[in-house]
Structures are given as structure tokens and as C-alpha cells.
Design an enzyme around this catalytic site. Structure first.
Site: not given
Length: 258
Positions: A44, A110, A144
Site C-alpha cells: 500500500e 480504498k 489494508c
């Protein structure tokens, strides 16, 4: 059609808010990867570290890194994926790109921005999940903090590979290990997690634990070192496992609404 996907996971430290230094360092590592590898996975925010001040970098750096990924993918004849801070229409996204050797690329923003670190105040939340096809494998890439939310990752589309890129700190690494295996088991899919090592200017320490799990939760690769991990995913083996253990047939049916 091929039934194997050879994957390289690059686990390393990152230069803080220095895209050029990170691109150069990753290029040196990528050059060492064998020619038969099909997909390279980076962490990431691989060109900056997990920064909450992306405005410290030039707004064009995201576009430069995307062009770099396109160049590397074509030159090395391998797909390349990872997320970066990306400035688009006046706002920042934590945006993952999946770039193919032929110049095709896919993007995912995300969904679950990390409120504990203030990410939700800096980066705009994504709305759409991505499932893409590459070399006969259906791949769902996430980022994540998404790992903590199983509903968002639920295998409603029969994907083969669930893929997470992360900056997941040492203090919560047991959760990372446990959730990666859980996502593989509950979704009857390969699950790949690529994390970084080292420390960042936010005061966080990272110990890697990049890993690959099969559909039954068996660990196929793991490391805490500055290294490149390799694994081979086998579509025929996955299909056989799902045929013998028809757990996905009993999954709950639902749809997500904002």
C-alpha cells in the site's frame, strides 16, 4: 488456458514521501524477478509510505507512478499492482492500480479509509469493488483496512484470488495474520497479503508478515524479512477443492447499499 499464476510479493521498507526514490528502489528489485513470474504485488502507498500529508508531494506524482507502472509492466511482461496516493479532480484517493503488460489497467479506491489515523479526513472513500480477470484468474484487490470488513470482501462473484496491499503496523500484526487466513477460508479462495517492513515518519514500525493462503487456510508463503516472496496459484487445484467442498453454495445472498 493456463491454470497457474506465478506471483512475486515485494516486501521492503519505503522512503518517506519520496516517490522517485521508491520507484528507483522497486525497479532494482523488479529487475531481479524471474521471467516466468506473471504478477508482481507491491505494498500500500508504495511510493510514499502511509502518509496523511500527500500535499507534501507534487500532485503529479501519482500520474508519474502510474506511467512508471505501465512502463515496467510492458518492459518486464508482467502485471504489476499496488496502491498510491492519487490526486484526481481536486481530491486525494488511496488508489490501487492493477496494470497489465498490454497497457490495460484497472483501478480501485480504498473503501474503508483508516479513521484511527485520520485517513478518512484526507482521502476520499471509494464506492465500487473491483473484480478483474487476468490469465484465467478472477482477482479481487483490496487495501489494508478493508481486511477488517468481511462483508465487503465476501465472495459473491466466485473470484479466485483475494489480494490485499497494506501498511499494517507491528502492534496489530496478529490481527493481520489471523484475518488473512480467515478471508481465505470463508471465501474459498487464495488470499494474498503484501505488507511493508521498517518504520515511517509517523512513528509506526512494520514487520512484514506478507503471506499467501490457499482456500483451506494453508500457509503457502510467509516472511518477516526484506525480501521477495514467490508463490504459484493453481486454478485446477482451487476448482477441485471447491468441487469437493461446496461451501460457497451455502453462502448467504445479499447486496450492499451505501
Amino acid at each position: 488456458m493456463t491454470t497457474e499464476l506465478k506471483v512475486a510479493l515485494i516486501q521492503t521498507s519505503l522512503f518517506w514521501e519520496n516517490p522517485q526514490a521508491n520507484r528507483d528502489a522497486f525497479y532494482e528489485k523488479i529487475k531481479s524477478i524471474p521471467k516466468d513470474v506473471d504478477l508482481i504485488v507491491l505494498p500500500e502507498m508504495f511510493h510514499s509510505g502511509f502518509t496523511m500529508t500527500p500535499n507534501h508531494m507534487d500532485n503529479t506524482e501519482g500520474h508519474k507512478t502510474l506511467e512508471w507502472m505501465l512502463h515496467i509492466a510492458k518492459q518486464e511482461q508482467k502485471a504489476l499492482t499496488g496502491s498510491i496516493p492519487f490526486y484526481d479532480n481536486g481530491v486525494y484517493y488511496n488508489r490501487l492500480f492493477f496494470v497489465e503488460p498490454n497497457g490495460t489497467y484497472h483501478q480501485y479506491d480504498k473503501r474503508h479509509t483508516f479513521t484511527l489515523a485520520g485517513e478518512s479526513k484526507v482521502y476520499k472513500q471509494g464506492k465500487q469493488r473491483l473484480v478483474l480477470e487476468y490469465m484465467g484468474f478472477q482477482i479481487c484487490p483490496l487495501i489494508c483496512y478493508d481486511l477488517r470488513f468481511p462483508v465487503w470482501a465476501r465472495n459473491t462473484e466466485d473470484y479466485d484470488v483475494l489480494l490485499y496491499v497494506a501498511n499494517w503496523p507491528k502492534t496489530r500484526i496478529y490481527a493481520w495474520d489471523t484475518l488473512l487466513a480467515a478471508r481465505a477460508i470463508e471465501n474459498m479462495a487464495y488470499c494474498i497479503g503484501v505488507n511493508r517492513i521498517g518504520s515511517d515518519d509517523g512513528g509506526y514500525e512494520y514487520t512484514g508478515h506478507s503471506a499467501v493462503y490457499d482456500a483451506l487456510g494453508k500457509n503457502l508463503a510467509f516472511s518477516e524479512e526484506d525480501t521477495i516472496l514467490y508463490t504459484t496459484l493453481n486454478k485446477a487445484h482451487l476448482d477441485e477443492t471447491r468441487y469437493n467442498l461446496k461451501f460457497l453454495q451455502d453462502r448467504d445472498q445479499f447486496s450492499l447499499k451505501d
